[in-house]
Write a protein that holds these residues in place. Structure first.
Motif, PDB file in Angstrom:
ATOM      1  N   UNK A 117      49.818  39.430  32.889  1.00 31.11           N
ATOM      2  CA  UNK A 117      50.952  39.565  31.970  1.00 31.11           C
ATOM      3  C   UNK A 117      50.601  40.350  30.706  1.00 31.11           C
ATOM      4  N   UNK A 118      49.421  40.129  30.099  1.00 23.62           N
ATOM      5  CA  UNK A 118      49.092  40.911  28.894  1.00 23.62           C
ATOM      6  C   UNK A 118      49.015  42.418  29.134  1.00 23.62           C
ATOM      7  N   UNK A 205      56.364  43.422  33.541  1.00 27.25           N
ATOM      8  CA  UNK A 205      55.709  42.233  34.087  1.00 27.25           C
ATOM      9  C   UNK A 205      56.142  42.113  35.540  1.00 27.25           C
ATOM     10  N   UNK A 206      55.186  42.157  36.455  1.00 26.05           N
ATOM     11  CA  UNK A 206      55.502  42.068  37.880  1.00 26.05           C
ATOM     12  C   UNK A 206      55.406  40.618  38.367  1.00 26.05           C
ATOM     13  N   UNK A 305      45.324  45.260  46.621  1.00 22.06           N
ATOM     14  CA  UNK A 305      44.897  45.895  45.377  1.00 22.06           C
ATOM     15  C   UNK A 305      46.008  45.828  44.328  1.00 22.06           C
ATOM     16  N   UNK A 306      47.237  46.109  44.741  1.00 24.40           N
ATOM     17  CA  UNK A 306      48.344  46.084  43.785  1.00 24.40           C
ATOM     18  C   UNK A 306      48.622  44.672  43.279  1.00 24.40           C
ATOM     19  N   UNK A 307      48.525  43.685  44.159  1.00 30.38           N
ATOM     20  CA  UNK A 307      48.715  42.300  43.726  1.00 30.38           C
ATOM     21  C   UNK A 307      47.656  41.928  42.701  1.00 30.38           C
ATOM     22  N   UNK A 310      48.202  44.314  39.394  1.00 35.51           N
ATOM     23  CA  UNK A 310      49.479  44.454  38.705  1.00 35.51           C
ATOM     24  C   UNK A 310      50.280  43.157  38.543  1.00 35.51           C
ATOM     25  N   UNK A 311      50.278  42.306  39.536  1.00 33.55           N
ATOM     26  CA  UNK A 311      51.217  41.179  39.540  1.00 33.55           C
ATOM     27  C   UNK A 311      50.701  40.000  38.721  1.00 33.55           C
ATOM     28  N   UNK A 312      51.566  39.514  37.854  1.00 39.86           N
ATOM     29  CA  UNK A 312      51.224  38.312  37.088  1.00 39.86           C
ATOM     30  C   UNK A 312      51.179  37.104  38.005  1.00 39.86           C
ATOM     31  N   UNK A 313      52.208  36.960  38.832  1.00 42.75           N
ATOM     32  CA  UNK A 313      52.285  35.831  39.759  1.00 42.75           C
ATOM     33  C   UNK A 313      52.939  36.292  41.055  1.00 42.75           C
TER      34      UNK A 313
END
Length: 418
Positions: A117-118, A205-206, A305-307, A310-313
């Motif tokens: 998230x940051x 935020x993903x 890799x993207x999870x 990039x992804x917060x949750x």
């Protein structure tokens, strides 16, 4: 006594009875007002008491949900042997916990290291929702939370259906639209991962949700055959009614007969049968050659890799309490008090549930799963990541109830001190 005299006597007697029966007893005006005030007061206090009891019941309902400690097999200060045997699978919360503890990695978990998230550069939450993962349930939760936390949820209408691959110009336009949303906005859309950095745009935020890939495909199979889905769709798009055979064919029959929609060939490109068999596609992106080969190695690695980056949750309703707790801790701006809100009634009102979905035989499930190995691997990867995020925020609590973990932590502290 004559007949007339007797009749006269009875009439007088009736008049006396009626006089007593319908007599009006006068009450002082102030007494009437006092009684009315007392009645209103009693009604008000009963309402307040009932409302308080209702709130307490809702709080208790949240507290009585299976706790993290029961899910981990922890009872008191030890691991329950009865539970431990059931949860050794590393893909379960208990299995992940035991593995991380046995390797010493459990003490290295940190919410700061596991939270993306940051990294967000704009205050916009992007939910590129995967079909048939319970995304509408999460959208409804966010709508209710938005009333409390002052944000709006914008849901892409997507009247043309889910577009699996966007052209570069289309991807750029969609990113521009999201970037231009007001701060404190949520954008939800059935669309593959959008790479904002690649298009030189600030990152949102993903978040996303996943589901067991085979269960998801079966759910979609019956969802599009439900009359309350295809009838409105036919009217809206002016289409003919579907073939009754298509509607009535059970999934088991579809698999055994080798129909295209139920045939899953590794590395095959888009079949254009609309079954959304590629869950990894929603985390891989819009490169057709890299991301569309079904159950392929490259789409799996790119999605992971993207999870991770990039992804917060990435949650799942199959681990409801963990998902809500992680959303609360890692994306508090949008999900503070999510558990309380969810268990205040939203958990009862399930979205897009299909009561017509039948039981699928284990033989068919096993047969299909053999063709979903990498899709299943990705799903398990997301589950393990969710478990790690959850354990990271519960680490101090776990040290208090698990003596083995407490001793491990003390030993580490002593080694560091020495």
């Amino acid at each position: 006594m004559s007949l007339n005299a007797e009749r006269s006597y009875k009439m007088k007697l009736r008049d006396v009875e009626n006089a007593f029966k319908y007599r009006r007893i006068p009450y002082p005006k102030r007494s009437v007002e006092l009684i009315a005030l007392l009645a209103i007061s009693c009604t008000f206090f009963l309402f307040m008491h009932t409302n308080k009891l209702n709130s307490r019941l809702k709080e208790m309902e949240v507290k009585l949900q299976p706790s993290e400690f029961s899910a981990l097999g922890l009872t008191g200060n030890h691991i329950s042997g009865h539970d431990a045997g059931k949860h050794d699978d590393i893909n379960t919360l208990h299995g992940t916990y035991q593995y991380l503890k046995s390797t010493g990695q459990i003490l290295q978990l940190s919410p700061d290291k596991l939270n993306n998230t940051p990294k967000a550069e704009i205050d916009v939450l992007f939910f590129n929702r995967v079909p048939k993962t319970g995304s509408m349930q999460l959208i409804e939760l966010m709508r209710q939370l938005g009333k409390v936390h002052d944000y709006e949820v914008e849901k892409d209408p997507q009247r043309g259906g889910v577009i699996p691959i966007l052209e570069p110009a289309e991807e750029s336009d969609m990113i521009d639209n999201i970037v231009n949303l007001e701060d404190g906005s949520v954008f939800a859309s059935h669309v593959n991962f959008l790479n904002f950095t690649k298009h030189e745009q600030p990152r949102p935020i993903y978040i996303n949700m996943v589901r067991d890939p085979v269960e998801r495909v079966i759910s979609w199979y019956y969802y599009i055959r439900a009359p309350w889905v295809f009838v409105p769709g036919r009217r809206r798009n002016n289409r003919e009614m579907p073939n009754p055979k298509w509607v009535n064919t059970e999934y088991d029959q579809c698999v055994t007969s080798g129909e295209k929609v139920c045939t899953y060939i590794e590395n095959s490109l888009l079949e254009h049968v609309g079954d959304h068999r590629r869950q990894t596609l929603f985390f891989c992106g819009h490169n057709e050659f890299q991301c569309t080969p079904f159950n392929g190695r490259l789409p799996l690695q790119l999605a992971k890799m993207n999870v991770e980056r990039e992804y917060s949750v990435v949650g799942t309703w199959e681990h409801t309490n963990e998902t809500l707790a992680v959303l609360e801790a890692y994306v508090p701006r949008y999900f503070a008090d999510a558990s309380k809100m969810y268990y205040s009634g939203l958990h009862v009102d399930k979205q897009n549930v299909n009561p017509m979905k039948p039981h699928i035989s284990q033989d068919i499930l096993d047969r299909v799963r053999r063709n979903f190995t990498r899709e299943i691997e990705f799903y398990q990867f997301c589950r393990q990541r969710l478990h790690k995020q959850y354990l990271a925020i519960k680490l101090n609590d776990l040290k208090r109830v698990d003596k083995t973990l407490a001793r491990l932590s003390e030993a580490k502290d002593m080694a560091t001190y020495n």
